[in-house]
Scaffold this active site. Structure first.
Site, PDB file in Angstrom:
ATOM      1  N   CYS A 119      -0.245   0.143   5.156  1.00 21.19           N
ATOM      2  CA  CYS A 119       0.798   0.441   4.188  1.00 21.19           C
ATOM      3  C   CYS A 119       0.615   1.854   5.342  1.00 21.19           C
ATOM      4  O   CYS A 119      -0.253   2.038   5.001  1.00 21.19           O
ATOM      5  CB  CYS A 119       1.241   0.182   3.382  1.00 21.19           C
ATOM      6  SG  CYS A 119       2.264   1.676   2.291  1.00 21.19           S
ATOM      7  N   HIS A 132       8.381  -0.004  -3.201  1.00 18.34           N
ATOM      8  CA  HIS A 132       8.243   1.088  -3.116  1.00 18.34           C
ATOM      9  C   HIS A 132       9.130   1.543  -3.592  1.00 18.34           C
ATOM     10  O   HIS A 132       8.717   2.990  -4.326  1.00 18.34           O
ATOM     11  CB  HIS A 132       7.807   1.832  -1.502  1.00 18.34           C
ATOM     12  CG  HIS A 132       6.689   1.712  -0.181  1.00 18.34           C
ATOM     13  ND1 HIS A 132       5.390   2.271  -0.783  1.00 18.34           N
ATOM     14  CD2 HIS A 132       6.128   1.232   0.535  1.00 18.34           C
ATOM     15  CE1 HIS A 132       4.763   1.793  -0.248  1.00 18.34           C
ATOM     16  NE2 HIS A 132       5.242   1.351   0.429  1.00 18.34           N
ATOM     17  N   HIS A 161       8.265  -5.454   0.411  1.00 22.46           N
ATOM     18  CA  HIS A 161       7.274  -4.369   0.217  1.00 22.46           C
ATOM     19  C   HIS A 161       7.953  -3.060   0.151  1.00 22.46           C
ATOM     20  O   HIS A 161       7.233  -2.374  -0.242  1.00 22.46           O
ATOM     21  CB  HIS A 161       6.443  -4.952   1.024  1.00 22.46           C
ATOM     22  CG  HIS A 161       5.027  -3.312   1.764  1.00 22.46           C
ATOM     23  ND1 HIS A 161       4.351  -3.657   1.594  1.00 22.46           N
ATOM     24  CD2 HIS A 161       5.637  -1.975   1.986  1.00 22.46           C
ATOM     25  CE1 HIS A 161       3.644  -2.543   1.741  1.00 22.46           C
ATOM     26  NE2 HIS A 161       4.317  -1.592   2.486  1.00 22.46           N
ATOM     27  N   GLU A 162       8.751  -2.987   0.930  1.00 22.09           N
ATOM     28  CA  GLU A 162       9.827  -1.623   0.944  1.00 22.09           C
ATOM     29  C   GLU A 162      10.452  -1.355  -0.398  1.00 22.09           C
ATOM     30  O   GLU A 162      10.110  -0.788  -1.145  1.00 22.09           O
ATOM     31  CB  GLU A 162      10.446  -1.380   2.469  1.00 22.09           C
ATOM     32  CG  GLU A 162       9.800  -1.687   3.243  1.00 22.09           C
ATOM     33  CD  GLU A 162       8.772  -0.803   4.017  1.00 22.09           C
ATOM     34  OE1 GLU A 162       8.671   0.464   2.765  1.00 22.09           O
ATOM     35  OE2 GLU A 162       7.946  -1.232   4.620  1.00 22.09           O
TER      36      GLU A 162
HETATM   37 ZN   LIG Z   1       3.732   0.555   2.654  1.00 22.32          ZN
END
Ligand SMILES: [Zn+2]
Length: 187
Positions: free
Chosen positions: A99, A145, A141-142
Site C-alpha cells: 500500500c 481505506h 483494499h481501496e
Molecule cells: Zn492502500
C-alpha cells in the site's frame, strides 16, 4: 515543511486522515470528476494499482484502479464513487498486499476471492461489475481505506506495533525537518 510541487501528497497510515470514514458523494459532478482525474494521475505516476481519496486527505468515497498490467482487455481502468459490495464469494484467497500508505511493508490479507460491486463511474452512471483476481482484491483494499481501515489492521498486535514504529520513522524523515542521523537509527 515539504516543498512538493504536487497539490496532493500521499499520506502514510500513521496520519489520522487514514483512520477517518469517508463520506458518500451526492453525484459525480465536475469537482468529483476532477478529483478522479487527479487521483488517476497520481496512481499512474506512482505506478500503483489503486488509490483511495483519503490517502490524499480527501474524505470522499472515491477510488481509482489501474490493472492494465494484468488485464489488457478493457475495462482495466476504473474510477468509482460510492462503491459498495453487493455480493461476495464464499471462497476466499490470501495474498500479500502493499500500500502507498504502508510503504515497504507487505501484509497477508484474506479476502473473498470474487465480489460484485455497485458504483458510480466518472460519467455519473451507476454500474455493477463482477470483480475477480487482482481487481477484486484491489477494490476491497481501496474500499477498506474509505472506512478508515489499513492493511496494518490485519496484522497481529505485536507485528502491527513494529510496523507502526517503522512508519513513524518514515513519517519523520518525510517531514524534511529531521534528516536521518546515526542517533535516529539507534532509536
Ligand atoms: Zn492502500
Amino acid at each position: 515543511m515539504n516543498t512538493t510541487t504536487h497539490a496532493y501528497k500521499i499520506l502514510l497510515a500513521t496520519h489520522p486522515a487514514l483512520r477517518k470514514k469517508s463520506d458518500p458523494v451526492d453525484s459525480v459532478d465536475h469537482t468529483i470528476k476532477t478529483l478522479m482525474m487527479d487521483m488517476t494521475k497520481i496512481m499512474v505516476d506512482h505506478e500503483g494499482v489503486g488509490l483511495a481519496a483519503p490517502q490524499i486527505g480527501v474524505h470522499k468515497r472515491v477510488l481509482t484502479m489501474d490493472i492494465r498490467h494484468v488485464h489488457t482487455e478493457k475495462p482495466n481502468m476504473f474510477c468509482m464513487a460510492n462503491p459498495e459490495i453487493i455480493w461476495r464469494s464464499e471462497t476466499q484467497s490470501v495474498a500479500k498486499e502493499y500500500c502507498f500508505s504502508v510503504p515497504e511493508i507487505g501484509v497477508q490479507v484474506t479476502r473473498p476471492e470474487e465480489v460484485k460491486i455497485r458504483y458510480i463511474d466518472e460519467h455519473n452512471t451507476e454500474r455493477e461489475i463482477h470483480a475477480t483476481g487482482i481487481l477484486a482484491r484491489c477494490a476491497q483494499h481501496e474500499m477498506d481505506h474509505l472506512d478508515g481501515i489499513v492493511t496494518l489492521d490485519y496484522l497481529s498486535p505485536l507485528r502491527r506495533k513494529l510496523a507502526l514504529k517503522k512508519l513513524q520513522r518514515m513519517e519523520k524523515y518525510q517531514e524534511g525537518d529531521a534528516e536521518p542521523t546515526g542517533d535516529d537509527v539507534t532509536l
